[in-house]
Design a protein around this motif. Structure first.
Motif, PDB file in Angstrom:
ATOM      1  N   TYR A   1       2.970   8.128  -1.044  1.00  0.00           N
ATOM      2  CA  TYR A   1       1.519   8.008  -0.928  1.00  0.00           C
ATOM      3  C   TYR A   1       1.190   6.681  -0.237  1.00  0.00           C
ATOM      4  O   TYR A   1       1.916   5.687  -0.402  1.00  0.00           O
ATOM      5  CB  TYR A   1       0.844   7.999  -2.299  1.00  0.00           C
ATOM      6  CG  TYR A   1       0.808   9.320  -3.022  1.00  0.00           C
ATOM      7  CD1 TYR A   1      -0.332  10.111  -3.033  1.00  0.00           C
ATOM      8  CD2 TYR A   1       1.917   9.776  -3.729  1.00  0.00           C
ATOM      9  CE1 TYR A   1      -0.374  11.319  -3.711  1.00  0.00           C
ATOM     10  CE2 TYR A   1       1.895  10.984  -4.417  1.00  0.00           C
ATOM     11  CZ  TYR A   1       0.744  11.746  -4.403  1.00  0.00           C
ATOM     12  OH  TYR A   1       0.705  12.935  -5.084  1.00  0.00           O
ATOM     13  N   SER A   2       0.099   6.667   0.500  1.00  0.00           N
ATOM     14  CA  SER A   2      -0.405   5.424   1.076  1.00  0.00           C
ATOM     15  C   SER A   2      -1.798   5.150   0.520  1.00  0.00           C
ATOM     16  O   SER A   2      -2.559   6.084   0.249  1.00  0.00           O
ATOM     17  CB  SER A   2      -0.447   5.512   2.606  1.00  0.00           C
ATOM     18  OG  SER A   2      -1.260   6.598   3.030  1.00  0.00           O
ATOM     19  N   LEU A   3      -2.112   3.885   0.341  1.00  0.00           N
ATOM     20  CA  LEU A   3      -3.405   3.489  -0.212  1.00  0.00           C
ATOM     21  C   LEU A   3      -4.408   3.310   0.918  1.00  0.00           C
ATOM     22  O   LEU A   3      -4.219   2.464   1.798  1.00  0.00           O
ATOM     23  CB  LEU A   3      -3.254   2.190  -1.004  1.00  0.00           C
ATOM     24  CG  LEU A   3      -4.481   1.728  -1.789  1.00  0.00           C
ATOM     25  CD1 LEU A   3      -4.769   2.685  -2.938  1.00  0.00           C
ATOM     26  CD2 LEU A   3      -4.260   0.315  -2.331  1.00  0.00           C
ATOM     27  N   GLU A   4      -5.468   4.111   0.881  1.00  0.00           N
ATOM     28  CA  GLU A   4      -6.512   4.022   1.896  1.00  0.00           C
ATOM     29  C   GLU A   4      -7.868   3.976   1.214  1.00  0.00           C
ATOM     30  O   GLU A   4      -8.197   4.863   0.421  1.00  0.00           O
ATOM     31  CB  GLU A   4      -6.438   5.211   2.853  1.00  0.00           C
ATOM     32  CG  GLU A   4      -5.158   5.240   3.692  1.00  0.00           C
ATOM     33  CD  GLU A   4      -5.191   6.314   4.751  1.00  0.00           C
ATOM     34  OE1 GLU A   4      -6.215   7.024   4.836  1.00  0.00           O
ATOM     35  OE2 GLU A   4      -4.192   6.459   5.485  1.00  0.00           O
ATOM     36  N   ALA A   5      -8.630   2.934   1.509  1.00  0.00           N
ATOM     37  CA  ALA A   5      -9.965   2.755   0.920  1.00  0.00           C
ATOM     38  C   ALA A   5      -9.903   2.816  -0.604  1.00  0.00           C
ATOM     39  O   ALA A   5     -10.795   3.379  -1.247  1.00  0.00           O
ATOM     40  CB  ALA A   5     -10.941   3.789   1.465  1.00  0.00           C
TER      41      ALA A   5
ATOM     42  N   TRP B   1      -5.152   6.602  -3.431  1.00  0.00           N
ATOM     43  CA  TRP B   1      -3.811   7.028  -3.028  1.00  0.00           C
ATOM     44  C   TRP B   1      -3.938   8.341  -2.261  1.00  0.00           C
ATOM     45  O   TRP B   1      -4.376   9.343  -2.805  1.00  0.00           O
ATOM     46  CB  TRP B   1      -2.909   7.187  -4.249  1.00  0.00           C
ATOM     47  CG  TRP B   1      -2.581   5.875  -4.901  1.00  0.00           C
ATOM     48  CD1 TRP B   1      -2.998   5.437  -6.117  1.00  0.00           C
ATOM     49  CD2 TRP B   1      -1.778   4.823  -4.341  1.00  0.00           C
ATOM     50  NE1 TRP B   1      -2.510   4.172  -6.366  1.00  0.00           N
ATOM     51  CE2 TRP B   1      -1.766   3.770  -5.280  1.00  0.00           C
ATOM     52  CE3 TRP B   1      -1.090   4.671  -3.148  1.00  0.00           C
ATOM     53  CZ2 TRP B   1      -1.069   2.580  -5.072  1.00  0.00           C
ATOM     54  CZ3 TRP B   1      -0.398   3.475  -2.919  1.00  0.00           C
ATOM     55  CH2 TRP B   1      -0.393   2.452  -3.866  1.00  0.00           C
ATOM     56  N   SER B   2      -3.535   8.309  -0.989  1.00  0.00           N
ATOM     57  CA  SER B   2      -3.807   9.429  -0.078  1.00  0.00           C
ATOM     58  C   SER B   2      -2.562   9.812   0.718  1.00  0.00           C
ATOM     59  O   SER B   2      -1.503   9.188   0.606  1.00  0.00           O
ATOM     60  CB  SER B   2      -4.931   9.049   0.897  1.00  0.00           C
ATOM     61  OG  SER B   2      -6.052   8.532   0.225  1.00  0.00           O
ATOM     62  N   ASN B   3      -2.715  10.846   1.540  1.00  0.00           N
ATOM     63  CA  ASN B   3      -1.695  11.298   2.491  1.00  0.00           C
ATOM     64  C   ASN B   3      -0.320  11.507   1.862  1.00  0.00           C
ATOM     65  O   ASN B   3       0.684  10.990   2.353  1.00  0.00           O
ATOM     66  CB  ASN B   3      -1.572  10.299   3.650  1.00  0.00           C
ATOM     67  CG  ASN B   3      -2.880  10.068   4.363  1.00  0.00           C
ATOM     68  OD1 ASN B   3      -3.628  11.009   4.612  1.00  0.00           O
ATOM     69  ND2 ASN B   3      -3.175   8.816   4.665  1.00  0.00           N
TER      70      ASN B   3
ATOM     71  N   THR C   1       0.820  -1.217   0.000  1.00  0.00           N
ATOM     72  CA  THR C   1       0.000   0.000   0.000  1.00  0.00           C
ATOM     73  C   THR C   1       0.852   1.264   0.000  1.00  0.00           C
ATOM     74  O   THR C   1       0.360   2.348   0.325  1.00  0.00           O
ATOM     75  CB  THR C   1      -0.937   0.016   1.222  1.00  0.00           C
ATOM     76  OG1 THR C   1      -0.148  -0.086   2.423  1.00  0.00           O
ATOM     77  CG2 THR C   1      -1.923  -1.144   1.161  1.00  0.00           C
ATOM     78  N   ASP C   2       2.126   1.145  -0.361  1.00  0.00           N
ATOM     79  CA  ASP C   2       3.032   2.290  -0.426  1.00  0.00           C
ATOM     80  C   ASP C   2       3.407   2.590  -1.873  1.00  0.00           C
ATOM     81  O   ASP C   2       3.699   1.677  -2.650  1.00  0.00           O
ATOM     82  CB  ASP C   2       4.317   2.020   0.368  1.00  0.00           C
ATOM     83  CG  ASP C   2       4.068   1.897   1.854  1.00  0.00           C
ATOM     84  OD1 ASP C   2       3.516   2.845   2.432  1.00  0.00           O
ATOM     85  OD2 ASP C   2       4.431   0.849   2.437  1.00  0.00           O
TER      86      ASP C   2
END
Length: 280
Positions: free
Chosen positions: A188-192, A195-197, A169-170
């Motif tokens: 970026y991190s994968l959330e739901a 690609w977020s944060n 997820t990175d």
């Protein structure tokens, strides 16, 4: 172990222009030959290893120059097309599916792949530079995500090329601050499924030549130097690697991370080398 050039492929085949390794395979690109291909060797490797060959292209095609490998899936970029190749250990060849970017003037030059997700960079005379997201459906078909890639505020996609690296997820991407020619590595991190944060983990760089990430360890290559990035308690810290005793301007051309080891390529004419560092 030393891998022999496949039978019938001479030194002009640029064998080794790109390399990717997974738990099951090591894949090596040979573009710009009479039959541009990617050669994949089953692990364990040895001098007697013989490869299976992905589907070859027309003479002179840039097939085998840019690709990514994850498990038993090989993603190869060529012009405005992406080729998804899958295989199983012991199989004699690869089955293939193709996905074309609608913009016929686009050229895809960087790809990253992890599980059922991929990201590709393309540039075109019609739409400029772009980062595209791809997902694999339950039925096994790869599809383009129509949404725009979520850029970090104050940054833009490089016009020439954006380097990519993905692990789980990175995602690491090279972006440019608006109004600057320098580059930054953004995480970026994968959330739901999104690609977020985005956060800058390394900045003020000359054009990045290579990125690699595996879990909490990553590497960044820039001609003449390389960095190791380590994540602890959610924070990335960087360490610049010391150049070899004989200064090599090509040091950092390619980087690769596996476990606790970082490999840095220095393809100097007449004395090409790969330096391996162990991170304690």
């Amino acid at each position: 172990p030393f891998l022999m050039i496949p039978k019938g492929l001479n030194s002009n085949g640029v064998f080794g222009s790109a390399v990717a390794v997974s738990n099951n395979f090591a894949c090596i690109g040979a573009p710009n030959t009479s039959a541009p291909s990617v050669y994949c060797y089953s692990r364990p490797l040895g001098p007697a290893s013989t490869p299976s060959e992905s589907i070859a292209r027309l003479s002179g095609a840039p097939y085998g120059k840019d690709f990514a490998l994850d498990g038993d899936t090989l993603l190869v970029a060529m012009d405005n097309q992406l080729f998804f190749n899958t295989t199983t250990l012991g199989a004699s060849g690869w089955s293939e599916g193709m996905l074309a970017v609608a913009d016929t003037t686009a050229t895809i030059t960087s790809v990253a792949l992890s599980g059922s997700r991929a990201v590709g960079f393309s540039s075109s005379t019609m739409n400029g530079s772009k980062l595209s997201m791809l997902t694999k459906s339950v039925g096994g078909t790869w599809e383009l995500n129509p949404q725009d890639f979520p850029l970090l505020s104050g940054f833009k996609i490089p016009a020439a090329d954006a380097k990519l690296a993905m692990s789980g997820t990175d995602l690491l991407v090279t972006l440019e601050p608006v109004g600057s020619t320098k580059q930054a590595v953004v995480h970026y991190s994968l959330e739901a499924g999104v690609w977020s944060n985005p956060s800058v983990v390394l900045s003020n760089l000359d054009p990045v030549t290579s990125l690699s990430i595996a879990g909490d360890l990553a590497a960044v290559g820039v001609l003449g130097t390389a960095w190791v990035l380590r994540r602890a308690c959610g924070k990335w810290e960087s360490q610049k690697l010391a150049n070899p005793p004989l200064l090599r301007s090509s040091f950092g051309t390619a980087v690769s991370v596996s476990g606790s080891k970082v490999a840095v390529g220095a393809p100097t004419m007449g004395d090409p080398s790969v330096y391996v560092y162990t991170c304690n």
